[in-house]
Design a protein around this motif. Structure first.
Motif, PDB file in Angstrom:
ATOM      1  N   GLU A   1     -11.097  52.096  25.404  1.00  0.00           N
ATOM      2  CA  GLU A   1     -11.535  52.472  26.754  1.00  0.00           C
ATOM      3  C   GLU A   1     -10.623  51.863  27.813  1.00  0.00           C
ATOM      4  N   ALA A   2     -10.159  50.643  27.568  1.00  0.00           N
ATOM      5  CA  ALA A   2      -9.229  50.005  28.494  1.00  0.00           C
ATOM      6  C   ALA A   2      -7.918  50.790  28.564  1.00  0.00           C
ATOM      7  N   ARG A   3      -7.447  51.238  27.409  1.00  0.00           N
ATOM      8  CA  ARG A   3      -6.209  52.033  27.378  1.00  0.00           C
ATOM      9  C   ARG A   3      -6.384  53.331  28.166  1.00  0.00           C
ATOM     10  N   ASP A   4      -7.539  53.972  28.011  1.00  0.00           N
ATOM     11  CA  ASP A   4      -7.801  55.210  28.746  1.00  0.00           C
ATOM     12  C   ASP A   4      -7.786  54.979  30.256  1.00  0.00           C
ATOM     13  N   VAL A   5      -8.321  53.831  30.680  1.00  0.00           N
ATOM     14  CA  VAL A   5      -8.341  53.509  32.108  1.00  0.00           C
ATOM     15  C   VAL A   5      -6.926  53.339  32.634  1.00  0.00           C
ATOM     16  N   PHE A   6      -6.096  52.610  31.894  1.00  0.00           N
ATOM     17  CA  PHE A   6      -4.702  52.433  32.315  1.00  0.00           C
ATOM     18  C   PHE A   6      -4.016  53.786  32.495  1.00  0.00           C
ATOM     19  N   GLU A   7      -4.190  54.665  31.524  1.00  0.00           N
ATOM     20  CA  GLU A   7      -3.512  55.960  31.562  1.00  0.00           C
ATOM     21  C   GLU A   7      -4.053  56.843  32.681  1.00  0.00           C
ATOM     22  N   ALA A   8      -5.385  56.838  32.875  1.00  0.00           N
ATOM     23  CA  ALA A   8      -5.988  57.673  33.900  1.00  0.00           C
ATOM     24  C   ALA A   8      -5.583  57.224  35.301  1.00  0.00           C
ATOM     25  N   LEU A   9      -5.546  55.916  35.534  1.00  0.00           N
ATOM     26  CA  LEU A   9      -5.166  55.413  36.850  1.00  0.00           C
ATOM     27  C   LEU A   9      -3.676  55.587  37.104  1.00  0.00           C
ATOM     28  N   ASP A  10      -2.888  55.432  36.064  1.00  0.00           N
ATOM     29  CA  ASP A  10      -1.455  55.654  36.233  1.00  0.00           C
ATOM     30  C   ASP A  10      -1.165  57.102  36.615  1.00  0.00           C
ATOM     31  N   ALA A  11      -1.991  58.009  36.097  1.00  0.00           N
ATOM     32  CA  ALA A  11      -1.803  59.435  36.410  1.00  0.00           C
ATOM     33  C   ALA A  11      -2.052  59.742  37.875  1.00  0.00           C
ATOM     34  N   VAL A  12      -2.858  58.909  38.551  1.00  0.00           N
ATOM     35  CA  VAL A  12      -3.119  59.123  39.984  1.00  0.00           C
ATOM     36  C   VAL A  12      -2.368  58.082  40.825  1.00  0.00           C
ATOM     37  N   LYS A  13      -1.305  57.558  40.264  1.00  0.00           N
ATOM     38  CA  LYS A  13      -0.390  56.656  40.966  1.00  0.00           C
ATOM     39  C   LYS A  13      -1.032  55.313  41.330  1.00  0.00           C
ATOM     40  N   ILE A  14      -1.946  54.847  40.509  1.00  0.00           N
ATOM     41  CA  ILE A  14      -2.518  53.506  40.680  1.00  0.00           C
ATOM     42  C   ILE A  14      -2.076  52.671  39.482  1.00  0.00           C
ATOM     43  N   SER A  15      -1.110  51.803  39.714  1.00  0.00           N
ATOM     44  CA  SER A  15      -0.527  51.050  38.605  1.00  0.00           C
ATOM     45  C   SER A  15      -0.785  49.549  38.701  1.00  0.00           C
ATOM     46  N   ASN A  16      -1.418  49.123  39.794  1.00  0.00           N
ATOM     47  CA  ASN A  16      -1.682  47.694  39.961  1.00  0.00           C
ATOM     48  C   ASN A  16      -2.973  47.333  39.222  1.00  0.00           C
ATOM     49  N   VAL A  17      -2.899  47.367  37.898  1.00  0.00           N
ATOM     50  CA  VAL A  17      -4.056  47.136  37.029  1.00  0.00           C
ATOM     51  C   VAL A  17      -3.702  46.045  36.025  1.00  0.00           C
ATOM     52  N   ASP A  18      -4.565  45.043  35.903  1.00  0.00           N
ATOM     53  CA  ASP A  18      -4.323  43.927  34.993  1.00  0.00           C
ATOM     54  C   ASP A  18      -5.541  43.670  34.123  1.00  0.00           C
ATOM     55  N   VAL A  19      -5.284  43.188  32.918  1.00  0.00           N
ATOM     56  CA  VAL A  19      -6.364  42.682  32.076  1.00  0.00           C
ATOM     57  C   VAL A  19      -6.625  41.239  32.488  1.00  0.00           C
ATOM     58  N   VAL A  20      -7.863  40.924  32.836  1.00  0.00           N
ATOM     59  CA  VAL A  20      -8.198  39.586  33.318  1.00  0.00           C
ATOM     60  C   VAL A  20      -8.764  38.708  32.204  1.00  0.00           C
ATOM     61  N   ARG A  21      -9.798  39.192  31.539  1.00  0.00           N
ATOM     62  CA  ARG A  21     -10.429  38.394  30.489  1.00  0.00           C
ATOM     63  C   ARG A  21     -11.174  39.320  29.542  1.00  0.00           C
ATOM     64  N   ALA A  22     -11.512  38.772  28.384  1.00  0.00           N
ATOM     65  CA  ALA A  22     -12.274  39.526  27.395  1.00  0.00           C
ATOM     66  C   ALA A  22     -13.282  38.583  26.745  1.00  0.00           C
ATOM     67  N   GLN A  23     -14.490  39.063  26.527  1.00  0.00           N
ATOM     68  CA  GLN A  23     -15.527  38.228  25.932  1.00  0.00           C
ATOM     69  C   GLN A  23     -16.440  39.072  25.050  1.00  0.00           C
ATOM     70  N   CYS A  24     -17.351  38.411  24.355  1.00  0.00           N
ATOM     71  CA  CYS A  24     -18.264  39.083  23.432  1.00  0.00           C
ATOM     72  C   CYS A  24     -19.684  38.967  23.961  1.00  0.00           C
ATOM     73  N   SER A  25     -20.400  40.076  24.016  1.00  0.00           N
ATOM     74  CA  SER A  25     -21.757  40.089  24.556  1.00  0.00           C
ATOM     75  C   SER A  25     -22.766  39.445  23.614  1.00  0.00           C
ATOM     76  N   LYS A  26     -22.427  39.355  22.334  1.00  0.00           N
ATOM     77  CA  LYS A  26     -23.347  38.780  21.344  1.00  0.00           C
ATOM     78  C   LYS A  26     -22.879  37.416  20.887  1.00  0.00           C
ATOM     79  N   ILE A  27     -22.272  36.674  21.805  1.00  0.00           N
ATOM     80  CA  ILE A  27     -21.664  35.399  21.433  1.00  0.00           C
ATOM     81  C   ILE A  27     -22.696  34.401  20.930  1.00  0.00           C
ATOM     82  N   GLU A  28     -23.912  34.405  21.499  1.00  0.00           N
ATOM     83  CA  GLU A  28     -24.929  33.448  21.068  1.00  0.00           C
ATOM     84  C   GLU A  28     -25.367  33.705  19.620  1.00  0.00           C
ATOM     85  N   GLU A  29     -25.434  34.966  19.236  1.00  0.00           N
ATOM     86  CA  GLU A  29     -25.795  35.292  17.855  1.00  0.00           C
ATOM     87  C   GLU A  29     -24.728  34.781  16.889  1.00  0.00           C
TER      88      GLU A  29
END
Length: 233
Positions: A114-142
């Motif tokens: 999904e992240a890759r799709d976002v990069f490609e979709a935004l690049d297609a509309v000339k929005i390239s100032n996109v960065d990956v900030v962080r990644a985490q797991c929603s089930k970390i406590e389990e």
């Protein structure tokens, strides 16, 4: 005097008896360490999207960039109301209408694809100032709970192995110490991810595919435990 001597001797005998009894009550034990490590893939990826009129030297307004971004995200079936939030807005825009405006957003997606799709979709509309900030797991406590269990199970297995080597066995666990290391989200310092790189400033531009093979989150637990050591027959 004789009574005092007899009393002293009786007290000494009683004390010696208690010490001997206490020593007999102390059961031998085996002390071991146990650890576990679980690696999990992140399912919450946060992207930073910056819309800035200065990127186009004021030729494309902030409002138009915002409209293009919303349309591109909606085509990906992204719920912008839930997944997109405003992080910062240029205050100069509100003080002077002639100033170039900028707005920074944070978008949460659920997978690398999904992240890759976002990069490609935004690049297609000339929005390239996109960065990956962080990644985490929603089930970390389990996963943390499972790592704790694995650590103490590893300690028990080690204790049983050591006892067996000398012809003995282990009994109940009489002490557990948890030396926990808290896992944290994976942060990304590369601020050029997903941007275009000029190969020839006059005619040629090559797009660098975003690096969305995210690092796994490592959960580590360490415990020490004591198990009663049963004497061999």
């Amino acid at each position: 005097m004789k009574k005092m001597i007899l009393l002293a001797v009786a007290m000494l005998c009683f004390t010696s008896l208690n010490v001997a009894q206490a020593q007999n009550d102390v059961k031998p034990y085996v002390s071991v360490n146990g650890n576990s490590e679980i690696k999990v893939s992140p399912d919450e990826i946060f992207l930073s999207i910056t819309l800035d009129e200065s990127d186009t030297k004021g030729k494309v307004s902030l409002e138009e960039q915002r409209k293009n971004m919303f349309q591109a995200l909606k085509r990906l079936n992204i719920d912008v109301e839930k997944q997109l939030s405003v992080v910062d807005m240029s205050s100069n825009y509100f003080r002077r209408k002639s100033s170039l405006a900028a707005t920074k957003y944070e978008l949460k997606v659920g997978s690398a694809a999904e992240a890759r799709d976002v990069f490609e979709a935004l690049d297609a509309v000339k929005i390239s100032n996109v960065d990956v900030v962080r990644a985490q797991c929603s089930k970390i406590e389990e996963y943390r709970a499972e790592a704790r269990k694995e650590a103490i199970r590893a300690a028990k297995a080690k204790a049983a192995e050591l006892a067996e080597a000398i012809g003995q066995s282990i009994g109940p666990c009489i002490e557990i110490n948890d030396y926990t290391t808290t896992s944290r989200p994976v942060f990304y310092a590369n601020k050029t991810v997903g941007r275009a790189v000029n190969m020839d400033s006059a005619t040629e531009e090559a797009y660098v595919e975003p690096d969305v093979e995210f690092k796994q989150i490592t959960i580590t637990y360490n415990v020490s435990a004591r198990f009663v050591l049963n004497m061999g027959e």
